[in-house]
Motif scaffolding. Sequence first.
Motif, PDB file in Angstrom:
ATOM      1  N   LYS A 117       0.824  -1.213   0.000  1.00  0.00           N
ATOM      2  CA  LYS A 117       0.000   0.000   0.000  1.00  0.00           C
ATOM      3  C   LYS A 117       0.857   1.262   0.000  1.00  0.00           C
ATOM      4  O   LYS A 117       0.409   2.321  -0.452  1.00  0.00           O
ATOM      5  CB  LYS A 117      -0.912   0.003   1.229  1.00  0.00           C
ATOM      6  CG  LYS A 117      -2.022  -1.003   1.197  1.00  0.00           C
ATOM      7  CD  LYS A 117      -3.043  -0.733   2.277  1.00  0.00           C
ATOM      8  CE  LYS A 117      -2.459  -0.833   3.662  1.00  0.00           C
ATOM      9  NZ  LYS A 117      -3.488  -0.650   4.711  1.00  0.00           N
ATOM     10  N   THR A 118       2.073   1.137   0.529  1.00  0.00           N
ATOM     11  CA  THR A 118       2.923   2.323   0.656  1.00  0.00           C
ATOM     12  C   THR A 118       3.886   2.501  -0.518  1.00  0.00           C
ATOM     13  O   THR A 118       4.703   3.426  -0.508  1.00  0.00           O
ATOM     14  CB  THR A 118       3.728   2.258   1.967  1.00  0.00           C
ATOM     15  OG1 THR A 118       4.521   1.055   1.968  1.00  0.00           O
ATOM     16  CG2 THR A 118       2.805   2.247   3.179  1.00  0.00           C
ATOM     17  N   ASP A 119       3.791   1.648  -1.527  1.00  0.00           N
ATOM     18  CA  ASP A 119       4.702   1.759  -2.667  1.00  0.00           C
ATOM     19  C   ASP A 119       4.582   3.097  -3.388  1.00  0.00           C
ATOM     20  O   ASP A 119       5.557   3.595  -3.958  1.00  0.00           O
ATOM     21  CB  ASP A 119       4.459   0.617  -3.667  1.00  0.00           C
ATOM     22  CG  ASP A 119       5.036  -0.700  -3.198  1.00  0.00           C
ATOM     23  OD1 ASP A 119       5.787  -0.684  -2.206  1.00  0.00           O
ATOM     24  OD2 ASP A 119       4.726  -1.743  -3.802  1.00  0.00           O
ATOM     25  N   CYS A 120       3.399   3.692  -3.362  1.00  0.00           N
ATOM     26  CA  CYS A 120       3.204   4.962  -4.070  1.00  0.00           C
ATOM     27  C   CYS A 120       4.007   6.100  -3.450  1.00  0.00           C
ATOM     28  O   CYS A 120       4.185   7.158  -4.072  1.00  0.00           O
ATOM     29  CB  CYS A 120       1.726   5.329  -4.116  1.00  0.00           C
ATOM     30  SG  CYS A 120       0.995   5.668  -2.513  1.00  0.00           S
ATOM     31  N   LEU A 121       4.540   5.897  -2.229  1.00  0.00           N
ATOM     32  CA  LEU A 121       5.338   6.950  -1.598  1.00  0.00           C
ATOM     33  C   LEU A 121       6.650   7.189  -2.338  1.00  0.00           C
ATOM     34  O   LEU A 121       7.301   8.227  -2.138  1.00  0.00           O
ATOM     35  CB  LEU A 121       5.620   6.590  -0.130  1.00  0.00           C
ATOM     36  CG  LEU A 121       4.393   6.571   0.792  1.00  0.00           C
ATOM     37  CD1 LEU A 121       4.780   6.097   2.177  1.00  0.00           C
ATOM     38  CD2 LEU A 121       3.747   7.957   0.864  1.00  0.00           C
ATOM     39  N   SER A 122       7.030   6.238  -3.194  1.00  0.00           N
ATOM     40  CA  SER A 122       8.250   6.432  -3.979  1.00  0.00           C
ATOM     41  C   SER A 122       8.096   7.572  -4.989  1.00  0.00           C
ATOM     42  O   SER A 122       9.081   8.053  -5.546  1.00  0.00           O
ATOM     43  CB  SER A 122       8.627   5.144  -4.707  1.00  0.00           C
ATOM     44  OG  SER A 122       7.611   4.766  -5.629  1.00  0.00           O
ATOM     45  N   ALA A 123       6.860   8.000  -5.227  1.00  0.00           N
ATOM     46  CA  ALA A 123       6.612   9.106  -6.160  1.00  0.00           C
ATOM     47  C   ALA A 123       6.777  10.465  -5.495  1.00  0.00           C
ATOM     48  O   ALA A 123       6.664  11.501  -6.153  1.00  0.00           O
ATOM     49  CB  ALA A 123       5.204   8.988  -6.749  1.00  0.00           C
ATOM     50  N   PHE A 124       7.049  10.478  -4.190  1.00  0.00           N
ATOM     51  CA  PHE A 124       7.171  11.736  -3.457  1.00  0.00           C
ATOM     52  C   PHE A 124       8.643  12.105  -3.281  1.00  0.00           C
ATOM     53  O   PHE A 124       9.501  11.246  -3.062  1.00  0.00           O
ATOM     54  CB  PHE A 124       6.513  11.629  -2.082  1.00  0.00           C
ATOM     55  CG  PHE A 124       5.009  11.613  -2.134  1.00  0.00           C
ATOM     56  CD1 PHE A 124       4.290  12.780  -1.939  1.00  0.00           C
ATOM     57  CD2 PHE A 124       4.321  10.431  -2.376  1.00  0.00           C
ATOM     58  CE1 PHE A 124       2.905  12.775  -1.991  1.00  0.00           C
ATOM     59  CE2 PHE A 124       2.938  10.415  -2.429  1.00  0.00           C
ATOM     60  CZ  PHE A 124       2.222  11.588  -2.241  1.00  0.00           C
TER      61      PHE A 124
END
Length: 259
Positions: A3-10
Amino acid sequence: MSKTDCLSAFRVVLSHTSHPGNIGSAARAMKTMGITRLYLVNPKEYPSEVATSLASSADDVLDAAIVVGSMAEALVGTTVQVAMTARRRELVQPLSTPRQLAPELLAEARGGGEVALVFGTEMSGLTIEEVQQCNRLVTIPTNPDYSSLNLSQAVQVLTYELFSCLSDDVSHLEEKPKYASHEHVELFLEHLESTLLTIGFLKPYAPKRLMPRLRRLFQRTRLEQEEVDILRGILRATLEYDRHAERPALPSSKRDHSR
């Protein structure tokens, strides 16, 4: 996929940071919330032993930090740029709190966008020109009589709001108890009854309501094995104390002269 993989876009962008300790503390704040991409716009001092010390094992974030010469360079490739501000500004963008804005930012990241979280200097924040390069404004609600936040604290608050939208599960921190088996609880209850008889608290000739009540008491509580061991240790110590206690002699008027 986590669920936290999208934090790599920050990415976190720190502009003209004057104290290297704030860079280290910001790196620590980021890593605790799963964000590891750090951009530094003209830092006054970097690399720095002070930054490394305050990063507290977030050295990997510092080592991978990208130092650039302008805000424009730091924002290359981003689709949403979030300017952190604590001042009233005559600008078109509406002002949001981190909690209000977090869902939109996460949706952007999940959709393939790149998000920059932009922070200014410790003393004066972002310049008007830097803010104008961003398309979102965010501010942290604080006590109106004292709204001073350290740079790394502001980073922590904003990244926390993002992370908590994705995961608020702290079950991995809970201790997993080892519950006592049925036979161990029964052995404890037998030990308890024996001890109460020995010290005279349980009267064998009285109505036998005490042990059923005690049984219900301990059955309502799901005993852990360690708790059973502690309770049985107390019972053993009780018997040892009772066995070795000096019993004071009765006054002559109280002695039994019936023999």
